[in-house]
Design a protein around this motif. Structure first.
Motif, PDB file in Angstrom:
ATOM      1  N   ILE A 249       0.851  -1.184   0.000  1.00 44.01           N
ATOM      2  CA  ILE A 249       0.000   0.000   0.000  1.00 44.01           C
ATOM      3  C   ILE A 249       0.891   1.239   0.000  1.00 44.01           C
ATOM      4  O   ILE A 249       1.703   1.440   0.914  1.00 44.01           O
ATOM      5  N   ALA A 250       0.745   2.050  -1.014  1.00 46.38           N
ATOM      6  CA  ALA A 250       1.500   3.309  -1.059  1.00 46.38           C
ATOM      7  C   ALA A 250       0.941   4.266  -0.010  1.00 46.38           C
ATOM      8  O   ALA A 250      -0.275   4.436   0.104  1.00 46.38           O
ATOM      9  N   LEU A 251       1.834   4.869   0.767  1.00 46.06           N
ATOM     10  CA  LEU A 251       1.397   5.764   1.836  1.00 46.06           C
ATOM     11  C   LEU A 251       0.944   7.111   1.267  1.00 46.06           C
ATOM     12  O   LEU A 251       1.645   7.719   0.461  1.00 46.06           O
ATOM     13  N   ASP A 252      -0.220   7.537   1.702  1.00 42.95           N
ATOM     14  CA  ASP A 252      -0.754   8.849   1.345  1.00 42.95           C
ATOM     15  C   ASP A 252      -1.162   9.512   2.654  1.00 42.95           C
ATOM     16  O   ASP A 252      -2.261   9.281   3.168  1.00 42.95           O
ATOM     17  N   ILE A 253      -0.250  10.308   3.214  1.00 37.72           N
ATOM     18  CA  ILE A 253      -0.459  10.871   4.554  1.00 37.72           C
ATOM     19  C   ILE A 253      -0.983  12.296   4.425  1.00 37.72           C
ATOM     20  O   ILE A 253      -0.269  13.184   3.946  1.00 37.72           O
ATOM     21  N   PRO A 254      -2.220  12.540   4.834  1.00 37.37           N
ATOM     22  CA  PRO A 254      -2.758  13.904   4.762  1.00 37.37           C
ATOM     23  C   PRO A 254      -2.004  14.837   5.710  1.00 37.37           C
ATOM     24  O   PRO A 254      -1.320  14.390   6.641  1.00 37.37           O
ATOM     25  N   PRO A 255      -2.100  16.135   5.493  1.00 37.90           N
ATOM     26  CA  PRO A 255      -1.426  17.086   6.388  1.00 37.90           C
ATOM     27  C   PRO A 255      -1.950  16.988   7.820  1.00 37.90           C
ATOM     28  O   PRO A 255      -3.078  16.574   8.057  1.00 37.90           O
ATOM     29  N   GLY A 256      -1.124  17.397   8.744  1.00 39.24           N
ATOM     30  CA  GLY A 256      -1.524  17.428  10.146  1.00 39.24           C
ATOM     31  C   GLY A 256      -1.021  16.227  10.918  1.00 39.24           C
ATOM     32  O   GLY A 256      -0.207  15.434  10.441  1.00 39.24           O
ATOM     33  N   THR A 257      -1.504  16.101  12.142  1.00 32.42           N
ATOM     34  CA  THR A 257      -1.102  15.028  13.049  1.00 32.42           C
ATOM     35  C   THR A 257      -2.163  13.933  13.049  1.00 32.42           C
ATOM     36  O   THR A 257      -3.337  14.203  13.312  1.00 32.42           O
ATOM     37  N   TRP A 258      -1.737  12.697  12.767  1.00 32.51           N
ATOM     38  CA  TRP A 258      -2.647  11.556  12.695  1.00 32.51           C
ATOM     39  C   TRP A 258      -2.176  10.489  13.673  1.00 32.51           C
ATOM     40  O   TRP A 258      -1.042  10.036  13.609  1.00 32.51           O
ATOM     41  N   SER A 299     -11.215  10.518  10.464  1.00 33.08           N
ATOM     42  CA  SER A 299     -10.536   9.222  10.421  1.00 33.08           C
ATOM     43  C   SER A 299     -10.129   8.918   8.989  1.00 33.08           C
ATOM     44  O   SER A 299     -10.850   9.253   8.045  1.00 33.08           O
ATOM     45  N   ARG A 300      -8.972   8.302   8.839  1.00 29.24           N
ATOM     46  CA  ARG A 300      -8.464   7.905   7.535  1.00 29.24           C
ATOM     47  C   ARG A 300      -7.809   6.525   7.665  1.00 29.24           C
ATOM     48  O   ARG A 300      -7.284   6.180   8.711  1.00 29.24           O
ATOM     49  N   MET A 301      -7.815   5.783   6.566  1.00 30.46           N
ATOM     50  CA  MET A 301      -7.022   4.563   6.495  1.00 30.46           C
ATOM     51  C   MET A 301      -5.687   4.946   5.863  1.00 30.46           C
ATOM     52  O   MET A 301      -5.631   5.397   4.716  1.00 30.46           O
ATOM     53  N   ILE A 302      -4.605   4.827   6.636  1.00 31.70           N
ATOM     54  CA  ILE A 302      -3.262   5.158   6.151  1.00 31.70           C
ATOM     55  C   ILE A 302      -2.427   3.879   6.223  1.00 31.70           C
ATOM     56  O   ILE A 302      -2.228   3.326   7.302  1.00 31.70           O
ATOM     57  N   GLY A 303      -1.964   3.422   5.078  1.00 30.86           N
ATOM     58  CA  GLY A 303      -1.197   2.171   5.047  1.00 30.86           C
ATOM     59  C   GLY A 303      -1.996   0.985   5.543  1.00 30.86           C
ATOM     60  O   GLY A 303      -1.427   0.029   6.069  1.00 30.86           O
ATOM     61  N   GLY A 304      -3.328   1.041   5.386  1.00 34.26           N
ATOM     62  CA  GLY A 304      -4.177  -0.068   5.802  1.00 34.26           C
ATOM     63  C   GLY A 304      -4.574  -0.046   7.257  1.00 34.26           C
ATOM     64  O   GLY A 304      -5.238  -0.976   7.733  1.00 34.26           O
ATOM     65  N   HIS A 305      -4.208   1.002   7.998  1.00 31.08           N
ATOM     66  CA  HIS A 305      -4.538   1.100   9.417  1.00 31.08           C
ATOM     67  C   HIS A 305      -5.336   2.365   9.678  1.00 31.08           C
ATOM     68  O   HIS A 305      -5.174   3.378   8.990  1.00 31.08           O
TER      69      HIS A 305
END
Length: 802
Positions: A249-258, A299-305
């Motif tokens: 899974i390609a990481l797509d990290i939105p801005p900010g703290t997650w 909430s977001r799924m980042i790298g499957g988590h």
């Protein structure tokens, strides 16, 4: 038919005569694999009996092997199939020498086909069986090899386990194997200590299993041995239940703290779509109601988590402002003036009390009534349009449940008011305060408590002993002998049949897993038979001792009245979240699961009904109507991505670290009190262990339930693994929910990756009086299943024994 056949001859005989193991070995011989010489006694000859004539025929056929030891192996007709391997179910006898030993080994193989073990594998009657007699390899080393990683699903990896000498020590667990991985011509020795295989030998085994995989057109589970002459293949069968091949899974990290959110585990695409957006909005509304400066929760799924972001009002401010700035901000900034007014109203009007009353008087009866209307047996009678309409109605019902559940935010106020009072006036730390609430969360332990009460009402000590003895062989027999108990149990099962074991559609309902209830009953009856006291008695006694000491210390002061009032509401709040979650989410998700499975059964081209969970909600209706292009391609990709995510967990936090809480002293009194409550909750629920405290062989987490315990670690991924938990095991998992009390009655201690002292696992552990360490971050990755660990719940430490 001849009494015996050579292994090579089996290629020309039906599977029903020679069995799966012999058929596969004959096929391997046909394309050049080195297989020890052998003969096969067909199933018809075995069925006649192990006669003197048969033993004579075998001795005659093997006389040219002279005095070599024999290996006598079962070859079940259903063995080594693509769906069921029967691995370890049938007998194998090694080092067989002499006529009497041969006859005994043949009988052992024949009898294993009708053993209780085979019946427990899922087949009621005796299985037809052939028998292989081979010249035993005088092995220098032996083991198993998989042409694909059976744990991760990686097809490029050959996984090898090797032991010195014969391979039976590996199967029995007598010897710890050397573990190796061969990938793209490179050998990775995974275990420390003396190497058993050279790199050249590992590569040779890897090449052989790759050839077997190509020949049989499926990933293979291969038994092998090496003697002074080289490599021999002893067995080759398909790998059953091989996980999907991982897809990166390609990481797509939105801005900010997650921040990683494991409280609800990794969610399927369907569950994420149904759960998160509405719950995020409801949580945001609830937090703002309680004067929290929250702008949005996402909430977001980042790298499957699953990751969550709390965007705070004024969150762009860098650093912590000095006290004089906070004093001005609190009195001049409109947002802070609004929050101060809200805080005044919270402590004056106590809306959290009103929410708990509304739950008890309005929402709990509402959800009980509406959930009870669902009848899973009626789904098959609905036509497709009715089934689709029912799905939409259930989604609306879930949305309401999520909003009502978000309102449990107020229960924190009651719990933290009690906690802060105990800190300020009794000098208690958080752990002591939580022990003073032990036994209050009855909703958390309801499943275990209700079953225990049923058993104690119908079985005395002698009857429990007899029932346990019977249940070892036939779990249903003990129940059948007591009609009143059976009726009461049936009523309980019906009332709880829709209970899902965690907040995802993957997890089965209690009605789908009757064996789980039977195992729980056997554990409870064992406790009655042995006269073991209920653990809750010790929990209740400790709580009452703490409260008695508090009353004595505050006797004669107005603070005693305040303590009693706060304790009354904290008791209601402590159980409120889990009880609410059972009715509003867990049961509704159970209903949705059964409804979606029925939809999946009707869909053409869907591999399995459960694959419907890998669609997104907006894809469901077009897929159900056969109008979603590339449906299976989407599902297969998401299955692979989920498998990759299981072994590639992201960090706790993506993005910049959250700013520390600003000083509260300059705030107006109502807001200062509210923020102190919030700070108490954060320390109890979310404090992470310090990285500097970690030492080799030890995991550091948060102390969640006091006590020390040493036992066998049982690492489980979720409710699907409950059957693997044995009495006295140390349960190791990422997180739990209130529904996990089905398994807590049998464990000796608990270790989790996530959670705080007010999380589900911590509360359940305290209710059952077992040591627990939570928030270790990596217990499921660092602790080996079946290894030994010592859990120190008071100090938050887990020792991993070598």
């Amino acid at each position: 038919m001849s009494r015996t056949l050579t292994l090579e001859d089996c290629l020309n005989h039906p599977l029903g005569e020679v069995g799966g193991k012999a058929k596969h070995l004959a096929s391997a011989i046909s394309f050049g694999m080195r297989v020890p010489r052998g003969i096969v006694i067909p199933s018809a000859s075995v069925a006649v009996g192990i006669t003197d004539e048969l033993v004579d025929a075998i001795l005659e056929a093997t006389q040219e092997w002279r005095d070599a030891s024999l290996a006598v192996r079962s070859s079940g007709i259903a063995e080594d199939g693509g769906e069921h391997s029967f691995a370890g179910q049938f007998a194998t006898v090694l080092n067989v020498r002499g006529r009497d030993a041969l006859a005994e080994a043949l009988r052992a193989c024949r009898d294993s086909a009708s053993s209780a073990q085979v019946k427990a594998y899922g087949h009621a009657g005796a299985q037809p069986i052939a028998i292989i007699v081979q010249r035993q390899v005088n092995a220098l080393c032996a083991g198993v090899a998989f042409s694909a990683n059976p744990v991760t699903g990686a097809r490029a990896e050959v996984v090898i386990n090797a032991v010195a000498g014969l391979g039976d020590k590996l199967v029995s667990g007598e010897a710890t194997p050397e573990a190796l991985v061969v990938n793209d011509g490179k050998v990775d020795h995974k275990t420390n200590g003396k190497a058993i295989l050279s790199d050249a030998q590992a590569k040779e085994i890897g090449a052989a299993v790759r050839q077997l995989e190509a020949h049989f057109s499926a990933p293979q589970d291969v038994e092998w041995a090496i003697d002074v002459t080289g490599l021999h293949i002893l067995q080759s069968r398909p790998i059953t239940a091989l996980p999907p091949e991982p897809i990166h899974i390609a990481l797509d990290i939105p801005p900010g703290t997650w921040t990683r959110n494991d409280h609800h585990t990794t969610l399927s695409p369907m569950a994420f779509g149904l759960f998160c957006a509405d719950y995020d909005a409801a949580q945001t509304e609830a937090m703002r109601k309680y004067a929290m400066p929250v702008k949005t929760i996402q909430s977001r799924m980042i790298g499957g988590h699953l990751y969550t972001q709390f965007a705070m009002e004024g969150g762009d401010q860098k650093g912590t402002p000095p006290n004089w700035v906070m004093w001005l901000v609190a009195r001049l900034l409109p947002m802070m003036r609004r929050m101060t007014k809200q805080a005044e109203g919270i402590f004056r009007d106590k809306p959290h009390h009103a929410e708990m009353r509304a739950w008890e008087e309005k929402w709990k009866p509402y959800f009980q009534e509406h959930n009870a209307r669902f009848d899973p047996d009626s789904l098959s009678a609905l036509d497709d349009d009715e089934l689709l309409a029912g799905y939409h109605a259930l989604v609306a019902h879930l949305k309401l449940g999520l909003r009502v559940h978000a309102e449990t935010m107020g229960n924190w106020i009651a719990i933290c008011e009690f906690g802060l009072f105990c800190q300020d006036h009794l000098g208690w730390d958080i752990a002591t305060t939580l022990r003073a609430m032990g036994g209050w969360s009855k909703a958390t332990t309801a499943v275990h408590d209700e079953l225990t009460a049923l058993c104690r009402a119908h079985f005395n000590t002698a009857e429990a002993k007899a029932a346990v003895a019977v249940m070892t062989h036939d779990p249903k027999a003990a129940i059948a002998t007591k009609p009143p108990f059976r009726s009461a149990l049936d009523a309980w099962k019906h009332a709880n049949r829709l209970r899902i074991q965690h907040y995802d559609l993957h997890n089965p309902t209690l009605g789908e897993t009757p064996g789980l209830v039977e195992r729980q009953l056997r554990d409870i009856l064992s406790g009655i038979a042995e006269g073991r006291p209920d653990r809750s008695e010790a929990v209740d006694a400790e709580r009452e001792e703490l409260h008695a000491g508090a009353r004595k210390k505050l006797a004669g002061t107005p603070l005693l009245v305040e303590l009693e009032q706060l304790a009354t509401w904290a008791k209601r709040a402590y159980s409120y979240r889990d009880e609410n979650g059972f009715h509003t989410i867990a049961t509704v998700f159970g209903i949705l699961r059964l409804h979606l499975l029925e939809m999946g059964r009707r869909m053409r081209g869907l591999g399995e009904p459960r694959h419907l969970f890998y669609l997104k909600p907006e894809e469901l209706e077009p897929a159900f109507r056969g109008e979603l292009p590339d449906m299976n391609a989407r599902i297969q990709r998401r299955l692979g991505e989920e498998q990759w995510a299981k072994f590639n967990r992201g960090p706790r936090v993506y993005g910049p670290p959250e700013a520390p809480m600003p000083p509260t002293d300059p705030l107006p009194p109502p807001l200062r009190k509210l923020f102190r409550l919030f700070d108490w909750m954060i320390k109890a629920e979310m404090t992470a262990p310090s990285e500097t405290d970690r030492v080799e062989g030890t995991l550091i987490g948060q102390p969640a339930s006091a006590g020390s315990y040493t036992g066998t670690a049982r690492v489980i991924a979720g409710p699907q693994d409950f059957h693997r938990v044995r009495p006295g095991d140390v349960l190791v998992c990422r997180i739990t929910s209130g529904e996990w009390s089905m398994v807590f009655g049998r464990v000796g201690a608990l270790v989790t990756d996530e959670g705080g002292m007010l999380s589900h696992p911590a509360i359940i552990a305290r209710e059952f009086g077992i040591p627990a360490v939570v928030n270790t971050d990596s217990a499921t990755l660092r602790i080996a299943d079946g290894g030994t660990v010592t859990v120190d719940g008071g100090n938050g430490m887990v020792r991993i024994h070598p």
